[in-house]
Write an enzyme that holds these catalytic residues in place. Structure first.
Site, PDB file in Angstrom:
ATOM      1  N   TRP A 159       0.816  -1.225   0.000  1.00  0.00           N
ATOM      2  CA  TRP A 159       0.000   0.000   0.000  1.00  0.00           C
ATOM      3  C   TRP A 159       0.841   1.262   0.000  1.00  0.00           C
ATOM      4  O   TRP A 159       0.512   2.226  -0.702  1.00  0.00           O
ATOM      5  CB  TRP A 159      -1.003  -0.033   1.156  1.00  0.00           C
ATOM      6  CG  TRP A 159      -1.987  -1.136   0.951  1.00  0.00           C
ATOM      7  CD1 TRP A 159      -2.051  -2.320   1.629  1.00  0.00           C
ATOM      8  CD2 TRP A 159      -3.005  -1.210  -0.066  1.00  0.00           C
ATOM      9  NE1 TRP A 159      -3.044  -3.109   1.107  1.00  0.00           N
ATOM     10  CE2 TRP A 159      -3.644  -2.462   0.081  1.00  0.00           C
ATOM     11  CE3 TRP A 159      -3.428  -0.357  -1.073  1.00  0.00           C
ATOM     12  CZ2 TRP A 159      -4.698  -2.861  -0.758  1.00  0.00           C
ATOM     13  CZ3 TRP A 159      -4.472  -0.755  -1.904  1.00  0.00           C
ATOM     14  CH2 TRP A 159      -5.094  -1.991  -1.741  1.00  0.00           C
ATOM     15  N   ASP A 182      -0.883   6.299   6.625  1.00  0.00           N
ATOM     16  CA  ASP A 182      -2.042   5.488   6.220  1.00  0.00           C
ATOM     17  C   ASP A 182      -2.319   4.496   7.353  1.00  0.00           C
ATOM     18  O   ASP A 182      -1.532   3.586   7.602  1.00  0.00           O
ATOM     19  CB  ASP A 182      -1.705   4.749   4.917  1.00  0.00           C
ATOM     20  CG  ASP A 182      -2.818   3.788   4.482  1.00  0.00           C
ATOM     21  OD1 ASP A 182      -3.863   3.712   5.158  1.00  0.00           O
ATOM     22  OD2 ASP A 182      -2.620   3.112   3.454  1.00  0.00           O
ATOM     23  N   LYS A 203     -12.153  -1.378   7.053  1.00  0.00           N
ATOM     24  CA  LYS A 203     -11.534  -2.472   7.804  1.00  0.00           C
ATOM     25  C   LYS A 203     -11.861  -2.399   9.286  1.00  0.00           C
ATOM     26  O   LYS A 203     -12.203  -3.402   9.897  1.00  0.00           O
ATOM     27  CB  LYS A 203     -10.021  -2.451   7.623  1.00  0.00           C
ATOM     28  CG  LYS A 203      -9.634  -2.705   6.195  1.00  0.00           C
ATOM     29  CD  LYS A 203      -8.307  -3.368   6.067  1.00  0.00           C
ATOM     30  CE  LYS A 203      -8.170  -3.950   4.686  1.00  0.00           C
ATOM     31  NZ  LYS A 203      -8.434  -2.946   3.625  1.00  0.00           N
TER      32      LYS A 203
END
Ligand code: PMP
Length: 200
Positions: A85, A154, A178
């Protein structure tokens, strides 16, 4: 929670309509938005000089939003790529300015090189990292030291799993799906003084 949502589907709090039918400018919805912001502020102890935003575009959209809104200050940014990511975030940001990797990208992610080996640029607009690389299983056990450069993190798959000192960050981005809410919502917590200088 699901039972409460179900019971409110035909009439939200005696409004006569579902939340899904309501104007986003209605007082009912404004209250929900404000209450949700206040809940985030309370749970993460977010200082007053940070904005709490619920936006669209997912974590991935935020990769671009971070660069487009925050890279203009110096035209460059530092990225710590520890997995999938942060790698995607660095690739996206490179469309908008100069991206420097603070350590070489590993062939196979699995660990974080010691901070003493990182090369930080003093003129970076921000230092970016991913707190928990969901795909690769690489999680930071600390907040890196950026020598005063704003840190963008993040936290899509770690947000609200642990206490964080929000004041250490310029911005925190997190796809909600999530840990904290439905797919489609992205939480952004951003220090106000870093806003207001977007790319054209
Ligand atoms: N960052 C991390 C750490 C993720 O786990 C994910 C989603 N798997 C993303 C970003 C991308 O989020 P989205 O799917 O909302 O674009």
């Amino acid at each position: 929670v699901l039972s409460e949502v179900q019971s409110e589907l035909l009439s939200f709090r005696d409004s006569g309509m579902s939340l899904m039918e309501m104007s986003h400018r209605s007082k009912e919805y404004s209250k929900i938005n404000n209450d949700a912001q206040n809940a985030v502020r309370e749970l993460l102890n977010v200082p007053e000089n940070y904005k709490i935003l619920f936006i669209q575009g997912g974590g991935t959209g935020a990769f671009a939003a971070v660069a487009m809104n925050m890279m203009n200050r110096t035209g460059s940014a530092d990225y710590a790529v520890t997995g999938t990511w942060s790698g995607k975030a660095a690739k996206e940001a490179a469309k908008y300015g100069k991206v420097s990797l603070v350590f070489p990208k590993a062939d196979k992610p699995g660990s974080i090189p010691p901070e003493s080996t990182w090369t930080l640029s003093p003129d970076a607009s921000y230092l970016y990292y991913c707190d928990n690389e969901t795909v690769d299983g690489v999680e930071f056990p600390y907040v890196p030291n950026s020598n005063g450069v704003p840190i963008v993190c993040d936290m899509s798959s770690s947000i609200m799993t642990k206490r964080v000192d929000v004041a250490k960050f310029g911005a925190i981005i997190a796809g909600a799906q999530k840990n904290i809410g439905p797919a489609g919502v992205t939480l952004i917590i951003v220090r106000e003084d870093l806003l207001g200088n977007p790319m054209k």
